[in-house]
Design a protein around this motif. Structure first.
Motif, PDB file in Angstrom:
ATOM      1  N   GLU A 156      -2.983  -5.186  -2.646  1.00  2.00           N
ATOM      2  CA  GLU A 156      -4.295  -4.541  -2.581  1.00  2.00           C
ATOM      3  C   GLU A 156      -4.171  -3.067  -2.206  1.00  2.00           C
ATOM      4  OE1 GLU A 156      -7.144  -8.268  -1.194  1.00  2.00           O
ATOM      5  OE2 GLU A 156      -5.995  -7.180   0.311  1.00  2.00           O
ATOM      6  N   ILE A 157      -3.281  -2.769  -1.284  1.00  2.00           N
ATOM      7  CA  ILE A 157      -3.060  -1.376  -0.893  1.00  2.00           C
ATOM      8  C   ILE A 157      -2.498  -0.590  -2.069  1.00  2.00           C
ATOM      9  CG2 ILE A 157      -1.729   0.159   0.601  1.00  2.00           C
ATOM     10  CD1 ILE A 157      -1.836  -2.068   2.736  1.00  2.00           C
ATOM     11  N   ALA A 158      -1.540  -1.178  -2.772  1.00  6.70           N
ATOM     12  CA  ALA A 158      -0.947  -0.507  -3.936  1.00  6.70           C
ATOM     13  C   ALA A 158      -2.004  -0.225  -4.998  1.00  6.70           C
ATOM     14  CB  ALA A 158       0.182  -1.358  -4.506  1.00  6.70           C
ATOM     15  N   ASP A 159      -2.875  -1.188  -5.257  1.00  8.26           N
ATOM     16  CA  ASP A 159      -3.945  -0.980  -6.228  1.00  8.26           C
ATOM     17  C   ASP A 159      -4.913   0.105  -5.753  1.00  8.26           C
ATOM     18  OD1 ASP A 159      -2.847  -2.931  -7.826  1.00  8.26           O
ATOM     19  OD2 ASP A 159      -4.242  -4.507  -7.193  1.00  8.26           O
ATOM     20  N   PHE A 160      -5.257   0.058  -4.479  1.00 11.18           N
ATOM     21  CA  PHE A 160      -6.203   1.015  -3.904  1.00 11.18           C
ATOM     22  C   PHE A 160      -5.672   2.440  -3.997  1.00 11.18           C
ATOM     23  CE2 PHE A 160      -7.990   3.284  -0.206  1.00 11.18           C
ATOM     24  CZ  PHE A 160      -9.342   3.135  -0.481  1.00 11.18           C
ATOM     25  N   LEU A 161      -4.371   2.609  -3.753  1.00  8.10           N
ATOM     26  CA  LEU A 161      -3.763   3.941  -3.766  1.00  8.10           C
ATOM     27  C   LEU A 161      -3.112   4.297  -5.093  1.00  8.10           C
ATOM     28  CD1 LEU A 161      -2.138   3.936  -0.203  1.00  8.10           C
ATOM     29  CD2 LEU A 161      -4.287   4.998  -0.914  1.00  8.10           C
ATOM     30  N   ALA A 162      -3.236   3.411  -6.077  1.00  8.04           N
ATOM     31  CA  ALA A 162      -2.676   3.630  -7.419  1.00  8.04           C
ATOM     32  C   ALA A 162      -1.170   3.903  -7.354  1.00  8.04           C
ATOM     33  CB  ALA A 162      -3.414   4.755  -8.135  1.00  8.04           C
ATOM     34  N   THR A 163      -0.464   3.008  -6.686  1.00  9.41           N
ATOM     35  CA  THR A 163       0.988   3.105  -6.576  1.00  9.41           C
ATOM     36  C   THR A 163       1.558   1.696  -6.704  1.00  9.41           C
ATOM     37  OG1 THR A 163       2.787   3.998  -5.245  1.00  9.41           O
ATOM     38  CG2 THR A 163       0.966   2.981  -4.048  1.00  9.41           C
ATOM     39  N   ASN A 164       2.840   1.513  -6.471  1.00  6.63           N
ATOM     40  CA  ASN A 164       3.392   0.165  -6.592  1.00  6.63           C
ATOM     41  C   ASN A 164       3.663  -0.432  -5.212  1.00  6.63           C
ATOM     42  OD1 ASN A 164       5.993   1.001  -5.688  1.00  6.63           O
ATOM     43  ND2 ASN A 164       6.442   1.730  -7.750  1.00  6.63           N
ATOM     44  N   GLU A 165       3.866  -1.738  -5.174  1.00  7.57           N
ATOM     45  CA  GLU A 165       4.037  -2.462  -3.914  1.00  7.57           C
ATOM     46  C   GLU A 165       5.277  -1.999  -3.162  1.00  7.57           C
ATOM     47  OE1 GLU A 165       3.225  -6.791  -3.510  1.00  7.57           O
ATOM     48  OE2 GLU A 165       2.775  -6.635  -5.654  1.00  7.57           O
ATOM     49  N   GLN A 166       6.358  -1.734  -3.879  1.00 11.69           N
ATOM     50  CA  GLN A 166       7.593  -1.323  -3.223  1.00 11.69           C
ATOM     51  C   GLN A 166       7.392  -0.025  -2.445  1.00 11.69           C
ATOM     52  OE1 GLN A 166       9.199  -4.363  -3.304  1.00 11.69           O
ATOM     53  NE2 GLN A 166      10.848  -2.938  -2.938  1.00 11.69           N
ATOM     54  N   THR A 167       6.658   0.912  -3.027  1.00  9.72           N
ATOM     55  CA  THR A 167       6.381   2.173  -2.348  1.00  9.72           C
ATOM     56  C   THR A 167       5.573   1.930  -1.086  1.00  9.72           C
ATOM     57  OG1 THR A 167       6.399   3.319  -4.471  1.00  9.72           O
ATOM     58  CG2 THR A 167       5.353   4.461  -2.631  1.00  9.72           C
TER      59      THR A 167
END
Length: 189
Positions: A156-167
């Motif tokens: 959800e954080i990755a989607d919210f910030l438009a990045t990937n989960e690993q980051t």
């Protein structure tokens, strides 16, 4: 039904009618306002970021085929504009002592402090953790806020910030380590 933002894919913003331009801007505003306000914590700053991001978006729209890719790109532009705004206004925030991304006022503690000494120590530790959080980069504070205060998953954080989960995982790990180091240095724990 496609959104009004999808008009940016098909034509130049300045070629749109005044009414269509207003509709595109209002949809952009509604789409991004909550996320920006969450990070900036003030209406006036949120308005500034929205306007700056919107101008960047309409001037530099890349050629995308899908509305989803356009929205993801817009989220990245907005995120970068927000971080730039936070960096630029960091000195002012520190001087005024505006509440940080991690708001400790609403924490309910699992244990009840039995004595005055425990209450004082708990308050001092809370202030120390808050101080550690304020010293972090804005992007780390946002990640910590999203993860623990908002109970969002890595995805959800990755989607919210438009990045990937690993980051997200990597940056959260770095943020935790920085907090541990600073807290250990202050408290010797």
């Amino acid at each position: 039904m496609p959104s009004k933002i999808s008009l940016l894919l098909t034509c130049n913003y300045e070629a749109l009618t005044a009414e269509a331009q207003k509709e595109v801007y209002m949809e952009f505003y509604k789409l991004m306002y909550g996320a920006i306000l969450f990070m900036v914590k003030e209406h006036a700053g949120t308005e500034d970021v929205i306007q700056e991001a919107f101008l960047k978006v309409i001037k530099h729209v890349p050629d995308f085929d899908e509305e989803d890719r356009l929205k993801a790109w817009i989220r990245v532009v907005v995120k970068n504009c927000t971080f730039n705004y936070l960096r630029k206004h960091k000195k002012v925030r520190n001087e005024v002592d505006v509440e940080s991304v991690f708001i400790h006022d609403s924490i309910s503690y699992a244990t009840v402090a039995g004595t005055i000494e425990q209450e004082v120590e708990l308050k001092a530790m809370t202030e120390a953790v808050d101080k550690c959080l304020q010293e972090l980069k804005p992007e780390y504070r946002v990640l910590i806020e999203l993860r623990w205060k908002q109970s969002m998953s890595y995805k959800e954080i990755a989607d919210f910030l438009a990045t990937n989960e690993q980051t997200v995982k990597y940056k959260l790990h770095r943020a935790r380590e920085l907090i541990k180091k600073r807290f250990s240095k202050d408290w010797g724990v």
